[in-house]
Design a protein around this motif. Structure first.
Motif, PDB file in Angstrom:
ATOM      1  N   VAL A  47      -9.027 -10.379  -3.865  1.00  0.00           N
ATOM      2  CA  VAL A  47      -9.058  -8.963  -3.465  1.00  0.00           C
ATOM      3  C   VAL A  47      -7.675  -8.337  -3.647  1.00  0.00           C
ATOM      4  O   VAL A  47      -7.539  -7.213  -4.160  1.00  0.00           O
ATOM      5  N   ILE A  48      -6.632  -9.069  -3.242  1.00  0.00           N
ATOM      6  CA  ILE A  48      -5.271  -8.566  -3.447  1.00  0.00           C
ATOM      7  C   ILE A  48      -4.968  -8.445  -4.931  1.00  0.00           C
ATOM      8  O   ILE A  48      -4.287  -7.516  -5.370  1.00  0.00           O
ATOM      9  N   ASP A  49      -5.489  -9.390  -5.710  1.00  0.00           N
ATOM     10  CA  ASP A  49      -5.330  -9.331  -7.172  1.00  0.00           C
ATOM     11  C   ASP A  49      -5.898  -8.034  -7.731  1.00  0.00           C
ATOM     12  O   ASP A  49      -5.259  -7.367  -8.549  1.00  0.00           O
ATOM     13  N   GLN A  50      -7.111  -7.694  -7.307  1.00  0.00           N
ATOM     14  CA  GLN A  50      -7.759  -6.492  -7.829  1.00  0.00           C
ATOM     15  C   GLN A  50      -6.981  -5.234  -7.441  1.00  0.00           C
ATOM     16  O   GLN A  50      -6.855  -4.298  -8.235  1.00  0.00           O
ATOM     17  N   ALA A  51      -6.443  -5.218  -6.217  1.00  0.00           N
ATOM     18  CA  ALA A  51      -5.619  -4.087  -5.798  1.00  0.00           C
ATOM     19  C   ALA A  51      -4.360  -3.999  -6.650  1.00  0.00           C
ATOM     20  O   ALA A  51      -3.940  -2.907  -7.064  1.00  0.00           O
ATOM     21  N   PHE A  76      -3.219  11.673 -16.107  1.00  0.00           N
ATOM     22  CA  PHE A  76      -2.865  11.658 -14.688  1.00  0.00           C
ATOM     23  C   PHE A  76      -4.100  11.708 -13.791  1.00  0.00           C
ATOM     24  O   PHE A  76      -4.041  11.229 -12.646  1.00  0.00           O
ATOM     25  N   VAL A  77      -5.210  12.254 -14.270  1.00  0.00           N
ATOM     26  CA  VAL A  77      -6.459  12.154 -13.514  1.00  0.00           C
ATOM     27  C   VAL A  77      -6.876  10.690 -13.415  1.00  0.00           C
ATOM     28  O   VAL A  77      -7.269  10.201 -12.341  1.00  0.00           O
ATOM     29  N   TYR A  78      -6.790   9.996 -14.553  1.00  0.00           N
ATOM     30  CA  TYR A  78      -7.088   8.558 -14.546  1.00  0.00           C
ATOM     31  C   TYR A  78      -6.154   7.807 -13.597  1.00  0.00           C
ATOM     32  O   TYR A  78      -6.586   6.956 -12.821  1.00  0.00           O
ATOM     33  N   ALA A  79      -4.858   8.146 -13.647  1.00  0.00           N
ATOM     34  CA  ALA A  79      -3.884   7.484 -12.783  1.00  0.00           C
ATOM     35  C   ALA A  79      -4.211   7.728 -11.311  1.00  0.00           C
ATOM     36  O   ALA A  79      -4.108   6.811 -10.486  1.00  0.00           O
ATOM     37  N   PHE A  80      -4.610   8.952 -10.977  1.00  0.00           N
ATOM     38  CA  PHE A  80      -4.934   9.268  -9.576  1.00  0.00           C
ATOM     39  C   PHE A  80      -6.101   8.435  -9.085  1.00  0.00           C
ATOM     40  O   PHE A  80      -6.041   7.847  -7.988  1.00  0.00           O
ATOM     41  N   PHE A  81      -7.172   8.375  -9.856  1.00  0.00           N
ATOM     42  CA  PHE A  81      -8.329   7.580  -9.440  1.00  0.00           C
ATOM     43  C   PHE A  81      -7.973   6.102  -9.338  1.00  0.00           C
ATOM     44  O   PHE A  81      -8.464   5.390  -8.445  1.00  0.00           O
ATOM     45  N   THR A  82      -7.114   5.631 -10.221  1.00  0.00           N
ATOM     46  CA  THR A  82      -6.723   4.227 -10.198  1.00  0.00           C
ATOM     47  C   THR A  82      -5.867   3.909  -8.983  1.00  0.00           C
ATOM     48  O   THR A  82      -6.067   2.890  -8.308  1.00  0.00           O
ATOM     49  N   SER A 103      -6.736   1.522  -5.758  1.00  0.00           N
ATOM     50  CA  SER A 103      -5.818   0.473  -5.322  1.00  0.00           C
ATOM     51  C   SER A 103      -5.526   0.595  -3.831  1.00  0.00           C
ATOM     52  O   SER A 103      -5.476  -0.414  -3.100  1.00  0.00           O
ATOM     53  N   MET A 104      -5.337   1.822  -3.350  1.00  0.00           N
ATOM     54  CA  MET A 104      -5.098   2.043  -1.916  1.00  0.00           C
ATOM     55  C   MET A 104      -6.268   1.522  -1.081  1.00  0.00           C
ATOM     56  O   MET A 104      -6.075   0.858  -0.056  1.00  0.00           O
ATOM     57  N   ARG A 105      -7.467   1.820  -1.512  1.00  0.00           N
ATOM     58  CA  ARG A 105      -8.642   1.360  -0.771  1.00  0.00           C
ATOM     59  C   ARG A 105      -8.718  -0.162  -0.756  1.00  0.00           C
ATOM     60  O   ARG A 105      -9.046  -0.773   0.268  1.00  0.00           O
ATOM     61  N   GLU A 163       0.829  -1.213   0.000  1.00  0.00           N
ATOM     62  CA  GLU A 163       0.000   0.000   0.000  1.00  0.00           C
ATOM     63  C   GLU A 163       0.858   1.255   0.000  1.00  0.00           C
ATOM     64  O   GLU A 163       0.489   2.273  -0.594  1.00  0.00           O
ATOM     65  N   ARG A 164       2.019   1.186   0.642  1.00  0.00           N
ATOM     66  CA  ARG A 164       2.917   2.344   0.696  1.00  0.00           C
ATOM     67  C   ARG A 164       3.406   2.727  -0.692  1.00  0.00           C
ATOM     68  O   ARG A 164       3.532   3.910  -1.019  1.00  0.00           O
ATOM     69  N   HIS A 165       3.688   1.741  -1.521  1.00  0.00           N
ATOM     70  CA  HIS A 165       4.125   2.022  -2.893  1.00  0.00           C
ATOM     71  C   HIS A 165       3.033   2.765  -3.666  1.00  0.00           C
ATOM     72  O   HIS A 165       3.307   3.716  -4.399  1.00  0.00           O
ATOM     73  N   VAL A 166       1.789   2.305  -3.500  1.00  0.00           N
ATOM     74  CA  VAL A 166       0.675   2.938  -4.201  1.00  0.00           C
ATOM     75  C   VAL A 166       0.464   4.365  -3.694  1.00  0.00           C
ATOM     76  O   VAL A 166       0.199   5.286  -4.476  1.00  0.00           O
ATOM     77  N   THR A 167       0.593   4.542  -2.380  1.00  0.00           N
ATOM     78  CA  THR A 167       0.426   5.877  -1.793  1.00  0.00           C
ATOM     79  C   THR A 167       1.442   6.860  -2.355  1.00  0.00           C
ATOM     80  O   THR A 167       1.121   8.033  -2.619  1.00  0.00           O
ATOM     81  N   PHE A 168       2.672   6.385  -2.559  1.00  0.00           N
ATOM     82  CA  PHE A 168       3.708   7.250  -3.121  1.00  0.00           C
ATOM     83  C   PHE A 168       3.301   7.753  -4.506  1.00  0.00           C
ATOM     84  O   PHE A 168       3.413   8.951  -4.807  1.00  0.00           O
TER      85      PHE A 168
END
Length: 241
Positions: A176-180, A129-135, A139-141, A73-78
């Protein structure tokens, strides 16, 4: 104003946008379809995620598993935080498109374009980048959901859980981990394709070539890279034993 701006956009630039979208959406569909037919990064990771969840159900202490999920999750948050900063920079450029046009006009390697064409490039980057942000935030959720599932996993000495229910839990938790992971991968692809847009500031045909190169790089890394081959061999070894 809109009609005048549209008339100033050359046909080659519209072709660039179409090719960009076709390559991005087309490759995403191709990769998803091929992953169901042959071993790829996503399919082999699914196997290892299921093994991870089965191993988790056999452990009393899940501290290491929770730390692994938090690390992912930390990688995605970055990347989500970085995407916000990039978007802020791009949105700040749009009102000053005239100044940017003057600056780029002085560079010899940059093709001379109109302000409308330059604005089209910036807007495309904003959309990516808007798409990337939502994605990334989705993933974080989902990794947050994974943390809950790790905490709610039945303990090895819980006699109320049968072998079937444990296997079902492991498979669905891995899903669930797969989807993230998929959402994280989609966000990374957005970054790859955003890098190709930089070539558009030099020349449209260079941009088309850069998009094609990005597709080739993604294909090789997701299907034929050395890490993928190594993980496939590990999965095969587990099946054989």
């Amino acid at each position: 104003m809109l009609v005048e701006a549209t008339s100033n956009i050359a046909l080659i630039n519209l072709l660039c946008v179409v090719w960009f979208l076709v390559a991005w959406v087309g490759y995403s569909y191709f990769a998803k379809t091929m992953a169901k037919r042959t071993m790829s990064l996503s399919s082999v990771l699914h196997i290892h995620r299921e093994d991870w969840m089965r191993s988790l159900l056999q452990r009393d202490m899940r501290v290491s598993d929770a730390a692994l999920v938090a690390n992912l999750e930390r990688h995605v948050t970055f990347f989500a935080s970085t995407t916000i900063l990039i978007l802020a920079g791009l949105l700040a450029v749009i009102p000053n498109i005239g100044l940017l046009h003057k600056l780029l006009s002085g560079l010899p390697i940059i093709e001379q374009v109109s302000e409308a064409e330059l604005q089209l490039r910036i807007v495309l980057l904003v959309c990516v980048f808007v798409y990337a942000f939502f994605t990334f935030t989705w993933s974080m959720r989902q990794y947050g959901f994974c943390s809950i599932l790790v905490g709610a996993a039945p303990l090895p000495d819980d006699k109320s859980e049968t072998a079937i229910t444990r296997e079902t839990y492991a498979r669905h938790a891995a899903k669930v981990i797969d989807q993230a992971g998929h959402s994280y991968n989609y966000g990374l692809r957005a970054y790859y394709f955003a890098m190709s847009v930089l070539a558009w500031f030099i020349h449209p045909w260079l941009f088309i070539g850069a998009v094609t190169l990005v597709v080739a790089i993604l294909y090789r890394r997701e299907f034929y890279s050395k890490p993928v081959k190594a993980m496939i061999e590990i999965a095969k070894h587990k099946v054989e034993n």
